[in-house]
Design a protein around this motif. Structure first.
Motif, mmCIF file in Angstrom:
data_model
loop_
_atom_site.group_PDB
_atom_site.id
_atom_site.type_symbol
_atom_site.label_atom_id
_atom_site.label_comp_id
_atom_site.label_asym_id
_atom_site.label_seq_id
_atom_site.Cartn_x
_atom_site.Cartn_y
_atom_site.Cartn_z
ATOM 1 N N ARG A 92 -39.834 -27.001 -0.752
ATOM 2 C CA ARG A 92 -39.561 -28.014 0.258
ATOM 3 C C ARG A 92 -39.131 -29.287 -0.450
ATOM 4 N N CYS A 93 -38.146 -29.967 0.136
ATOM 5 C CA CYS A 93 -37.697 -31.256 -0.371
ATOM 6 C C CYS A 93 -37.512 -32.163 0.826
ATOM 7 N N CYS A 94 -38.159 -33.308 0.788
ATOM 8 C CA CYS A 94 -38.079 -34.272 1.891
ATOM 9 C C CYS A 94 -38.460 -33.608 3.211
ATOM 10 N N GLU A 103 -43.416 -25.041 -6.100
ATOM 11 C CA GLU A 103 -43.221 -26.324 -5.410
ATOM 12 C C GLU A 103 -43.241 -27.494 -6.385
ATOM 13 N N GLU A 157 -40.168 -34.379 -6.725
ATOM 14 C CA GLU A 157 -39.335 -34.497 -5.526
ATOM 15 C C GLU A 157 -38.027 -35.219 -5.847
ATOM 16 N N LEU A 211 -35.802 -32.772 -7.702
ATOM 17 C CA LEU A 211 -35.354 -31.744 -6.771
ATOM 18 C C LEU A 211 -34.261 -32.298 -5.854
ATOM 19 N N HIS A 212 -34.483 -33.489 -5.338
ATOM 20 C CA HIS A 212 -33.493 -34.119 -4.471
ATOM 21 C C HIS A 212 -32.176 -34.303 -5.228
#
Length: 171
Positions: free
Chosen positions: A88-90, A146, A151, A154-155
């Motif tokens: 999951r991202c954002c 994860e 984050e 990843l973004h």
């Protein structure tokens, strides 16, 4: 009547190898495995982003776990094996590719097979290691997919892989 305290339920894990080390991730977080994946390079990507895998019309960023772990590349194969992880991202679900040296037979691990992750010191990033599992006569490092990238990382990888980025991926 079953006593929940005495039953150890085994969970399935995908077993893979990176730089001679054995890792495992819960199969519930794995969307698939692509052997000999054809990756498209991404201009100006960080060293740990190996490229983009176009699958089912989607550009999936692929992280080179060897580089992320600070290992010298053991395999310079042009077409690596890619584990497709569900992350999951954002707040949004997406797929992230993990370039690995190879995939082994699936594992079944229960809580009694697991021990906490050791401290590796500052030489190796281990935020994504959640423990170790006993497998046969050895151990596998248990990975939380994860947490492979922050984050922010990843973004950034997702942005690099998107069709609107300066590098077209043929999507």
């Amino acid at each position: 009547m079953m006593n929940a305290g005495t039953q150890a339920t085994a969970e399935p894990y995908l077993h893979f190898v990176v730089g001679g080390e054995h890792y495992a991730a819960p199969t519930a977080r794995v969307a698939g495995v692509v052997p000999e994946a054809s990756l498209e390079p991404v201009k100006d990507a960080p060293a740990h982003v190996r490229g983009v895998l176009v699958q089912e019309g989607e550009a999936v960023p692929v992280v080179d776990l060897s580089r992320l772990l600070g290992q010298a590349l053991r395999s310079q194969r042009a077409r690596p094996t890619v584990v497709l992880a569900q992350v999951r991202c954002c707040g949004e679900p997406l797929r992230l590719g993990l370039a690995v040296d190879g995939v082994g037979a699936p594992l079944e691990l229960s809580e009694r097979d697991m021990v906490p992750a050791p401290s590796f010191g500052a030489a190796m990033p281990v935020d994504f290691l959640v423990g170790m599992g006993r497998h046969g006569e050895g151990l596998v490092l248990l990975m939380d997919v994860e947490r492979v990238l922050s984050e922010t990382q990843l973004h950034s990888a997702i942005q690099l892989a998107s069709p609107g980025s300066p590098k077209s991926h043929g999507v």
